[in-house]
Motif scaffolding. Structure first.
Motif, PDB file in Angstrom:
ATOM      1  N   CYS A 113       0.825  -1.215   0.000  1.00 46.09           N
ATOM      2  CA  CYS A 113       0.000   0.000   0.000  1.00 46.09           C
ATOM      3  C   CYS A 113       0.857   1.261   0.000  1.00 46.09           C
ATOM      4  CB  CYS A 113      -0.929   0.001   1.211  1.00 46.09           C
ATOM      5  SG  CYS A 113      -2.178  -1.299   1.162  1.00 46.09           S
ATOM      6  N   THR A 121      -5.144   3.352  -0.527  1.00 52.14           N
ATOM      7  CA  THR A 121      -5.658   2.006  -0.786  1.00 52.14           C
ATOM      8  C   THR A 121      -6.763   1.654   0.191  1.00 52.14           C
ATOM      9  OG1 THR A 121      -3.509   1.287  -1.610  1.00 52.14           O
ATOM     10  CG2 THR A 121      -5.045  -0.434  -0.986  1.00 52.14           C
ATOM     11  N   TYR A 158      -5.642   2.896   3.868  1.00 54.42           N
ATOM     12  CA  TYR A 158      -4.235   3.065   4.240  1.00 54.42           C
ATOM     13  C   TYR A 158      -3.848   4.533   4.114  1.00 54.42           C
ATOM     14  CZ  TYR A 158       0.831   2.570   4.281  1.00 54.42           C
ATOM     15  OH  TYR A 158       2.165   2.701   4.573  1.00 54.42           O
TER      16      TYR A 158
END
Length: 377
Positions: free
Chosen positions: A287, A303, A370
């Motif tokens: 990520c 993400t 994320y």
């Protein structure tokens, strides 16, 4: 604390017994004695290890420490899956967290009874049950003796981290010294030397993980361990983590419409590596690549990641790099999903797939985004 062990049995004088005594100059095999000084009260502790070769008195010391009743030897029902056999009156979330914390995170395994599990799975199931029950004192005999050394080491490290959160005291009895670096015990008594040492100065072994961008060619090895059976993601970029050349984790990343955001799915960690902390580190690394724009689009994107796994959801909530964005008790309306897919196919002049749609299940899905390292100051 001083423990004195005195064992004796009949002194046999058969022909073969007498011949053994004569050949090896042994007077008797009837007596065994051991004195052990364990400095357990000078400092707080959570995990201790009594280690040494077989027959050197480990089990006897474990029983003498708190009595035979403290030796953990659970009885497992043959007609109940693990998820029902562990603390039946306790919290479902506590049980799943305990299973995941010792690396038994493969959901299909939770639906199997203990007797059909492999040695490695039984080893971890016993640890999970101990963590869920969380007695104030416990002695684990033959710790890690029946499993291969990689599972033993990873499992020992995972158990140690989870056990310390229970605030109980546990003593592990083992003939294997290779688990000590992973357990990081508060004290060790070696029956081979009679030495007691407090603390463990060596660090837990480092796990060097390599990250590879791949296609779907490695997915068949991971797919049996994924808790859902779904088709492959469209236009996905796949990543595999490896340790010493062996694949240990997999995740696929695609994008939301308009390249607004990335979407990670199909995260799987091989069973023998569950509990080592590899999975979340791997997901974070992938990520972060996308956040930095290291993708086929050369575009920085955050993400999204959705999971039904209670243990993984709890780990993501604890991480400062992730924020929770959704929590649905049930899946989306399948009929509405089918209509949407059919309408989309019609706009593109393509035939829709009859019966295709998502949702309609009772699986609680939690969504996370994320964010990366939190800003300092």
């Amino acid at each position: 604390m001083k423990l004195t062990i005195q064992h004796s049995c009949a002194d046999f004088n058969s022909y073969r017994a007498a011949r053994v005594k004569s050949l090896f100059n042994v007077e008797s095999g009837a007596n065994f004695s051991l004195d052990a000084e364990l400095d357990l009260d000078s400092a707080p502790w959570s995990l201790g290890v009594i280690v040494g070769p077989s027959g050197s008195g480990k089990t006897s010391l474990g029983r003498a420490l708190w009595g035979a009743g403290a030796v953990y030897a659970p009885s497992w029902p043959a007609d109940k899956p693990l998820i029902d056999a562990i603390t039946p009156e306790g919290s479902f979330d506590d049980v799943t967290t305990a299973l995941a914390s010792v690396g038994l995170g493969s959901v299909p395994t939770w639906l199997r009874p203990y007797p059909v599990l492999s040695n490695g799975e039984q080893f971890r199931a016993n640890l999970a049950r101990l963590i869920a029950e969380a007695p104030a004192r416990a002695v684990l005999d033959e710790f890690s003796s029946v499993v291969d050394r990689q599972i033993a080491q990873i499992g020992a490290g995972a158990f140690a981290k989870a056990w310390r959160r229970t605030q109980g005291r546990a003593v592990l009895l083992s003939c294997h010294y290779d688990i000590l670096d992973w357990v990081q015990p508060d004290w060790v008594f070696d029956t081979a030397t009679g030495q007691f040492s407090r603390g463990w100065l060596r660090r837990r072994p480092r796990i060097d993980v390599e990250l590879w961008q791949t296609g779907w060619e490695h997915w068949p090895a991971f797919e049996p361990h994924h808790y859902l059976k779904l088709p492959r993601m469209i236009a996905a970029t796949n990543y595999v983590a490896s340790v010493a050349g062996a694949p240990v984790a997999h995740v696929a990343v695609s994008t939301r419409p308009g390249l607004a955001e990335a979407r990670a799915c199909r995260l799987v960690v091989m069973p023998e590596w569950q509990g080592a902390g590899v999975g979340l580190r791997f997901l974070d690394a992938v990520c972060e690549r996308w956040r930095q724009g290291e993708n086929r689009y050369s575009k920085p994107m955050k993400t999204l990641f959705h999971t039904s796994h209670p243990g993984l959801a709890a780990a993501l909530r604890r991480s400062a790099k992730w924020t929770q964005v959704s929590a649905n008790l049930v899946g989306d309306d399948r009929a509405r999903s089918m209509q949407t897919l059919q309408a989309s196919a019609a706009r593109k002049g393509k035939p829709g797939v009859h019966g295709a749609g998502h949702g309609g299940h009772f699986r609680a899905v939690q969504g996370f985004r994320y964010l990366g390292e939190p800003l300092c100051g």
